[in-house]
Design an enzyme around this catalytic site. Structure first.
Site, PDB file in Angstrom:
ATOM      1  N   HIS A 124       0.806  -1.227   0.000  1.00 54.58           N
ATOM      2  CA  HIS A 124       0.000   0.000   0.000  1.00 54.58           C
ATOM      3  C   HIS A 124       0.843   1.282   0.000  1.00 54.58           C
ATOM      4  O   HIS A 124       0.538   2.246   0.694  1.00 54.58           O
ATOM      5  CB  HIS A 124      -0.954  -0.006   1.184  1.00 54.58           C
ATOM      6  CG  HIS A 124      -1.991  -1.078   1.134  1.00 54.58           C
ATOM      7  ND1 HIS A 124      -2.486  -1.583  -0.054  1.00 54.58           N
ATOM      8  CD2 HIS A 124      -2.627  -1.758   2.129  1.00 54.58           C
ATOM      9  CE1 HIS A 124      -3.398  -2.514   0.213  1.00 54.58           C
ATOM     10  NE2 HIS A 124      -3.493  -2.647   1.517  1.00 54.58           N
ATOM     11  N   HIS A 193      -9.717   1.505   0.536  1.00 55.64           N
ATOM     12  CA  HIS A 193      -9.576   0.371   1.449  1.00 55.64           C
ATOM     13  C   HIS A 193     -10.670   0.376   2.529  1.00 55.64           C
ATOM     14  O   HIS A 193     -10.410   0.051   3.691  1.00 55.64           O
ATOM     15  CB  HIS A 193      -8.194   0.401   2.102  1.00 55.64           C
ATOM     16  CG  HIS A 193      -7.698  -0.935   2.572  1.00 55.64           C
ATOM     17  ND1 HIS A 193      -8.295  -1.639   3.590  1.00 55.64           N
ATOM     18  CD2 HIS A 193      -6.648  -1.692   2.157  1.00 55.64           C
ATOM     19  CE1 HIS A 193      -7.631  -2.763   3.796  1.00 55.64           C
ATOM     20  NE2 HIS A 193      -6.628  -2.833   2.936  1.00 55.64           N
ATOM     21  N   GLU A 331     -11.548  -4.223  -2.730  1.00 55.23           N
ATOM     22  CA  GLU A 331     -10.649  -3.179  -3.221  1.00 55.23           C
ATOM     23  C   GLU A 331     -10.487  -3.328  -4.732  1.00 55.23           C
ATOM     24  O   GLU A 331      -9.762  -4.195  -5.205  1.00 55.23           O
ATOM     25  CB  GLU A 331      -9.297  -3.280  -2.520  1.00 55.23           C
ATOM     26  CG  GLU A 331      -9.375  -3.219  -1.007  1.00 55.23           C
ATOM     27  CD  GLU A 331      -8.154  -3.827  -0.343  1.00 55.23           C
ATOM     28  OE1 GLU A 331      -7.042  -3.317  -0.572  1.00 55.23           O
ATOM     29  OE2 GLU A 331      -8.313  -4.851   0.364  1.00 55.23           O
TER      30      GLU A 331
END
Length: 367
Positions: A124, A193, A331
């Protein structure tokens, strides 16, 4: 994908059909940056978004009896997000959402290194990704636009990247439109997210939720959750959600891939043409009757069942302590580690190009 849902706006007679937007202070970061919270409200939904990480804090949606409740996991204050234990609640993650193997990739023969923060991989965006930045916000018709300028070399990524995320309410749907440009060739994979619990955030686990994903294939992973490169069919496996199944039905079955993820934490290869908005997944919860339909232009979706959540660590917006598997994520994305898999859809963004992506969360109730 067929799924019978009724989209109801109950008990909201007289409210404007167009979304109204208001702004309030939400706190200040340790380095003195002010964080604001924006409330988007129309006749069907109320959504709150904070500038820290461009995060969705809450989505208030009616159940089948018209009772309104928050269906997104989050925190009541800024500290709850700054110290969220690596959950990324509601955040826009980037530059590269999901994982990059060993924190490295190559563009035009040059190797770039980005921070490693997850089992020897980059996750991420690294140790200081977009989820921990304060975005600039402006009100737009029926919503808010978040903007972040990431300088050349930020977290090791090449090029100055200017990213925009537009949140708008359209009836029963929250639309998220992403766009970005760069000054040098770079890789980009933006996603949101958010964790959902259609029974209400803080209201137990999501194992009773019924899920359908329009995908014939998925991307299995190795021991550190990096895709192997294979794209096997879901048929005959616990990853087959082409027809609806409850999460709890197979999440703990004996399966090597489920063992690696501690449950579902994998990317599905969506059917249909990438770049075209189409239905990716439909979720329903039997007690509340709420439904969530996820549509996207992206080629994949990461279905995550909150396996790493720990009982009692995070406190929700309503004051309840969250539990393991207290929420699920869908996601929408390009595939994990795409820069190191030439056969995967490309995440390369070059100067002069503009990245565009759209995801829509539509909330309803069963008939």
């Amino acid at each position: 994908m067929k799924h019978a849902i009724a989209l109801l706006a109950l008990g909201l007679v007289g409210m404007s059909l167009e979304a109204q937007v208001t702004k309030a202070a939400f706190g200040t970061t340790k380095d003195g940056k002010a964080v604001d919270i924006y409330t988007l409200k129309d006749a069907s939904l109320e959504v709150k978004i904070i500038t820290y990480g461009a995060r969705i804090q809450s989505v208030l949606a009616p159940d089948s009896h018209g009772k309104v409740g928050n269906v997104v996991l989050g925190a009541a204050n800024l500290d709850g997000y700054v110290n969220d234990g690596g959950t990324y609640f509601g955040a826009v993650v980037g530059r590269y959402g999901n994982r990059i193997a060993k924190g490295q990739f190559t563009i035009d023969g040059k190797t770039f290194h980005v921070p490693i923060n997850n089992n020897g991989q980059s996750l991420h965006g690294g140790t200081d990704g977009f989820s921990a930045r304060v975005w600039t916000a402006k009100v737009i018709p029926e919503g808010v636009e978040m903007t972040l300028v990431s300088p050349d070399g930020d977290q090791g990524y090449p090029g100055e990247l200017t990213a925009h995320v537009r949140y708008t309410l359209k009836g029963h749907a929250l639309q998220i439109a992403y766009s970005a440009t760069t000054t040098k060739a770079t890789v980009l994979n933006l996603t949101n997210h958010s964790y959902f619990n259609l029974g209400g955030e803080g209201n137990g686990t999501i194992v009773n939720h019924k899920v359908q994903i329009d995908a014939d294939r998925y991307t299995p992973v190795d021991s550190v959750l990096i895709p192997t490169g294979d794209l096997p069919p879901v048929a005959g496996t616990p990853f087959d959600f082409r027809t609806p199944h409850t999460i709890g039905e197979r999440v703990d079955t004996k399966n090597d891939q489920l063992k690696l993820g501690g449950g579902y934490d994998h990317n599905w290869v969506l059917n249909g043409k990438s770049g075209v908005l189409r239905t990716a997944a439909v979720v329903s919860e039997p007690t509340s009757g709420r439904t969530l339909t996820v549509s996207t232009t992206e080629p994949g979706v990461q279905f995550y069942t909150g396996n790493s959540m720990k009982d009692g660590v995070n406190t929700g917006t309503g004051g309840a302590k969250y539990v393991r598997r207290g929420g699920f994520c869908l996601e929408t994305q390009h595939f994990p580690d795409s820069p190191n898999h030439p056969a995967f859809p490309s995440t390369l963004l070059k100067p002069g190009q503009t990245f565009h992506s759209m995801t829509v969360f539509t909330f309803g109730v069963t008939k």
